[in-house]
Design a protein around this motif. Structure first.
Motif, PDB file in Angstrom:
ATOM      1  N   ALA A 138       3.349 -38.146  27.929  1.00  0.00           N
ATOM      2  CA  ALA A 138       4.523 -37.273  28.029  1.00  0.00           C
ATOM      3  C   ALA A 138       5.280 -37.143  26.713  1.00  0.00           C
ATOM      4  CB  ALA A 138       5.468 -37.799  29.107  1.00  0.00           C
ATOM      5  N   GLU A 170       6.927 -34.349  24.890  1.00  0.00           N
ATOM      6  CA  GLU A 170       7.625 -33.754  26.025  1.00  0.00           C
ATOM      7  C   GLU A 170       6.722 -33.805  27.251  1.00  0.00           C
ATOM      8  OE1 GLU A 170       6.432 -29.041  25.348  1.00  0.00           O
ATOM      9  OE2 GLU A 170       8.470 -29.725  24.924  1.00  0.00           O
ATOM     10  N   LEU A 171       7.355 -33.734  28.407  1.00  0.00           N
ATOM     11  CA  LEU A 171       6.634 -33.756  29.670  1.00  0.00           C
ATOM     12  C   LEU A 171       6.018 -32.390  29.938  1.00  0.00           C
ATOM     13  CD1 LEU A 171       5.923 -35.208  32.335  1.00  0.00           C
ATOM     14  CD2 LEU A 171       8.127 -34.426  33.237  1.00  0.00           C
ATOM     15  N   VAL A 219       0.911 -33.426  32.951  1.00  0.00           N
ATOM     16  CA  VAL A 219       1.324 -34.824  33.130  1.00  0.00           C
ATOM     17  C   VAL A 219       2.180 -34.965  34.387  1.00  0.00           C
ATOM     18  CG1 VAL A 219       2.610 -36.747  32.131  1.00  0.00           C
ATOM     19  CG2 VAL A 219       1.157 -35.336  30.672  1.00  0.00           C
ATOM     20  N   ARG A 220       3.058 -34.009  34.619  1.00  0.00           N
ATOM     21  CA  ARG A 220       3.869 -34.033  35.845  1.00  0.00           C
ATOM     22  C   ARG A 220       2.967 -34.056  37.079  1.00  0.00           C
ATOM     23  NH1 ARG A 220       9.239 -30.411  37.236  1.00  0.00           N
ATOM     24  NH2 ARG A 220       9.375 -30.943  39.454  1.00  0.00           N
ATOM     25  N   THR A 264      11.850 -40.262  32.332  1.00  0.00           N
ATOM     26  CA  THR A 264      11.043 -39.254  31.650  1.00  0.00           C
ATOM     27  C   THR A 264      10.080 -38.583  32.616  1.00  0.00           C
ATOM     28  OG1 THR A 264      11.147 -40.496  29.582  1.00  0.00           O
ATOM     29  CG2 THR A 264       9.402 -38.846  29.765  1.00  0.00           C
ATOM     30  N   LEU A 265       9.491 -39.363  33.504  1.00  0.00           N
ATOM     31  CA  LEU A 265       8.484 -38.853  34.435  1.00  0.00           C
ATOM     32  C   LEU A 265       9.071 -38.565  35.820  1.00  0.00           C
ATOM     33  CD1 LEU A 265       5.560 -41.218  33.386  1.00  0.00           C
ATOM     34  CD2 LEU A 265       6.025 -38.889  32.608  1.00  0.00           C
ATOM     35  N   SER A 302      12.113 -37.671  24.499  1.00  0.00           N
ATOM     36  CA  SER A 302      11.444 -36.970  25.597  1.00  0.00           C
ATOM     37  C   SER A 302      12.163 -37.139  26.923  1.00  0.00           C
ATOM     38  CB  SER A 302      10.005 -37.458  25.733  1.00  0.00           C
ATOM     39  OG  SER A 302       9.963 -38.849  25.995  1.00  0.00           O
TER      40      SER A 302
END
Length: 223
Positions: free
Chosen positions: A43, A46-47, A51-52, A76-77, A118
């Motif tokens: 991530a 940036e995410l 990845v999400r 972040t996630l 991030s």
């Protein structure tokens, strides 16, 4: 066997931190940990949607394996946890929402401090959404604690907290509350006790919300 409260982490250091909080608040609740540092690395800077999606799939696997509720401890996630929540009736929570709610209780001027840049996007997006739900226009100030993450990577918790506290002191302006965007930053709260404004960390508030959700889902409120 009682369905566990699953804790989904992106850093190994959060396992002990959150286990201790749950033991203090609700001893006896079965807990399961899953840690995915590779997704936090993916991530950066940036995410991305991919990845999400990977985060959501991984969390949903915990649900499929019998979790009674899931707490994502990584801000972040966190958007990945929200994606997972839309696809299951099992409670899936992101750790930072209760912190954001508590910050907005203090007023609209919120300072968001992060050790990783991030994290600012996901936390800021959540802050704006929660503010809109309240009919509030937030004033957001961002602080990136440059260099602090290197201490975290070396396992130097005290150095990490000191670097965060120093960066916030240097950059802080008028504000109603400071939120520490990453759960790992919680150690800085004590170092900033004299700041004159609330400094909020997500772990205790997130754990309280997760335990309450688990009790509603699994124990009918009686555990």
């Amino acid at each position: 066997m009682t369905a566990p409260l699953a804790l989904w982490h992106s850093t190994a250091g959060n396992e002990a931190r959150f286990a201790a909080l749950i033991e203090a608040l609700a001893p006896g609740i079965p807990v399961r940990h899953r840690t995915r540092p590779e997704l936090l690395a993916a991530a950066q800077p940036e995410l991305t949607p991919e990845v999400r999606r990977r985060v959501a799939i991984d969390i949903l696997e915990l649900v499929d394996q019998g979790a009674g509720a899931v707490l994502c401890t990584c801000s972040t996630l966190g958007p990945g946890a929200e994606s997972a929540a839309e696809l299951t009736s099992v409670p899936v929570l992101r750790v930072d929402r209760p912190m954001i709610e508590a910050a907005l209780d203090r007023g609209p001027r919120i300072t968001v401090a992060a050790a990783l840049a991030s994290t600012l996007g996901p936390t800021g997006d959540l802050l704006r959404r929660v503010a809109r739900e309240r009919g509030v226009v937030p004033e957001i100030r961002e602080i990136v604690c440059e260099g602090a993450w290197t201490y975290q990577e070396r396992g130097d918790a005290q150095g990490y907290s000191r670097a965060i506290a120093a960066a916030i002191r240097r950059a802080l302006g008028p504000t109603d509350a400071v939120v520490l965007a990453q759960a790992s930053m919680a150690g800085a709260v004590e170092l900033l006790a004299d700041l004159g404004v609330p400094v909020l960390a997500s772990p205790p508030l997130g754990v309280a919300a997760a335990v309450a959700a688990w009790r509603r889902a699994v124990a009918g409120g009686g555990a």
